[in-house]
Design a protein around this motif. Sequence first.
Motif, PDB file in Angstrom:
ATOM      1  N   THR A  18      -4.393   7.835  -3.978  1.00 45.32           N
ATOM      2  CA  THR A  18      -3.581   7.014  -4.870  1.00 45.32           C
ATOM      3  C   THR A  18      -3.917   5.533  -4.712  1.00 45.32           C
ATOM      4  O   THR A  18      -4.072   4.805  -5.704  1.00 45.32           O
ATOM      5  N   PHE A  21      -7.236   4.800  -6.305  1.00 44.09           N
ATOM      6  CA  PHE A  21      -7.143   4.742  -7.761  1.00 44.09           C
ATOM      7  C   PHE A  21      -6.524   3.430  -8.215  1.00 44.09           C
ATOM      8  O   PHE A  21      -6.983   2.812  -9.187  1.00 44.09           O
ATOM      9  N   LEU A  22      -5.468   2.976  -7.521  1.00 48.05           N
ATOM     10  CA  LEU A  22      -4.824   1.716  -7.900  1.00 48.05           C
ATOM     11  C   LEU A  22      -5.772   0.530  -7.703  1.00 48.05           C
ATOM     12  O   LEU A  22      -5.800  -0.389  -8.528  1.00 48.05           O
ATOM     13  N   PHE A  24      -9.059   0.710  -7.868  1.00 53.96           N
ATOM     14  CA  PHE A  24     -10.040   0.841  -8.943  1.00 53.96           C
ATOM     15  C   PHE A  24      -9.481   0.312 -10.260  1.00 53.96           C
ATOM     16  O   PHE A  24     -10.209  -0.266 -11.076  1.00 53.96           O
ATOM     17  N   GLN A  25      -8.183   0.465 -10.460  1.00 50.25           N
ATOM     18  CA  GLN A  25      -7.552   0.029 -11.699  1.00 50.25           C
ATOM     19  C   GLN A  25      -7.270  -1.464 -11.706  1.00 50.25           C
ATOM     20  O   GLN A  25      -7.447  -2.135 -12.732  1.00 50.25           O
ATOM     21  N   TRP A  26      -6.810  -2.008 -10.571  1.00 48.57           N
ATOM     22  CA  TRP A  26      -6.340  -3.378 -10.542  1.00 48.57           C
ATOM     23  C   TRP A  26      -7.372  -4.400 -10.084  1.00 48.57           C
ATOM     24  O   TRP A  26      -7.223  -5.589 -10.405  1.00 48.57           O
ATOM     25  N   MET A  29      -8.866  -6.388 -12.935  1.00 50.50           N
ATOM     26  CA  MET A  29      -7.893  -7.330 -13.487  1.00 50.50           C
ATOM     27  C   MET A  29      -7.714  -8.519 -12.555  1.00 50.50           C
ATOM     28  O   MET A  29      -7.564  -9.665 -13.013  1.00 50.50           O
ATOM     29  N   THR A 249      -1.408 -10.116 -19.372  1.00 48.79           N
ATOM     30  CA  THR A 249      -0.991  -9.295 -18.234  1.00 48.79           C
ATOM     31  C   THR A 249       0.276  -9.836 -17.598  1.00 48.79           C
ATOM     32  O   THR A 249       1.200  -9.079 -17.261  1.00 48.79           O
TER      33      THR A 249
END
Length: 276
Positions: A18, A21-22, A24-26, A29, A249
């Motif tokens: 988890t 993944f976070l 990789f997502q953030w 940004m 954002t």
Amino acid sequence: MHWKTRSRLTSWLLGAVTIGFLLFQWLPMFTMFLLSFAGENGGTTFPMNGVSLHWYRKLWDADLFDDFKPPMLRSFLLALGCSATTVVLSVSAAQAMRGRFLGSGAYFYLLLLGLMAPGILVGFGFAILTRLLGIEGAWNTTAYVVHVSWALPFGFMTMLAVFNRFDPRLEEAALTLGANRITAFRRITWPIILPGVIGTALFGFSLSYDEYARTLFTAGSDGTLPLAIMAQLDRQLTPELYAIGTVTTVMSLVAIFLCTFAFWLRSRALRGRPTP
């Protein structure tokens, strides 16, 4: 291996996945956020070549051809309208599904068609239809209809899940005590489903605000923010686009924080309310 040890290892593994993944997502940004503060001679990659608010000032003081404020305002207003309409239609559609009626299965899948159809084909097909009908495309008419058709399935599924956990005996008790249907919905149903309504509103807003494929053929001459950004990518990529992404954002995070804070205040007020 003892079952407690296996359970602990599984928890650590799932937690690591988890967190990965976070990140990789953030991380992209966060990178965008850093590069938006690059100096005047800074580019779109590292090194930043200084730290300044130059690209935010340029975003505010943009000239006629590179002014992102009108497209941003159009996207914001379009997203607000889509959000409000999605809430009304989703609550109504999910409420209707609570009562079984002839054709309810077809009704259910019909509402999900907007989710299944490719966005570029929906936008192109709707543009052809409006042209045949003599309707001129615009961001606040044709694009609005297409955006609602895209956000409605998400809102409908959200409200359907909320109503599936709803105890209908609460409404029956209110009706038994003399309340009419409208009063029972306003005093009993609405407060219980309110978290789902807010989630549906956020779905409608976010899905509309950054929608590109369905807007491309339906927005007319006055484009929205995604169209303006894509047009800018064809000319020159500058950290000004990172500034736009950062502002958007931050606005989204502020909206989520305000909703969370409102829920906290409401739950605190309900806990402190004396029992009659």
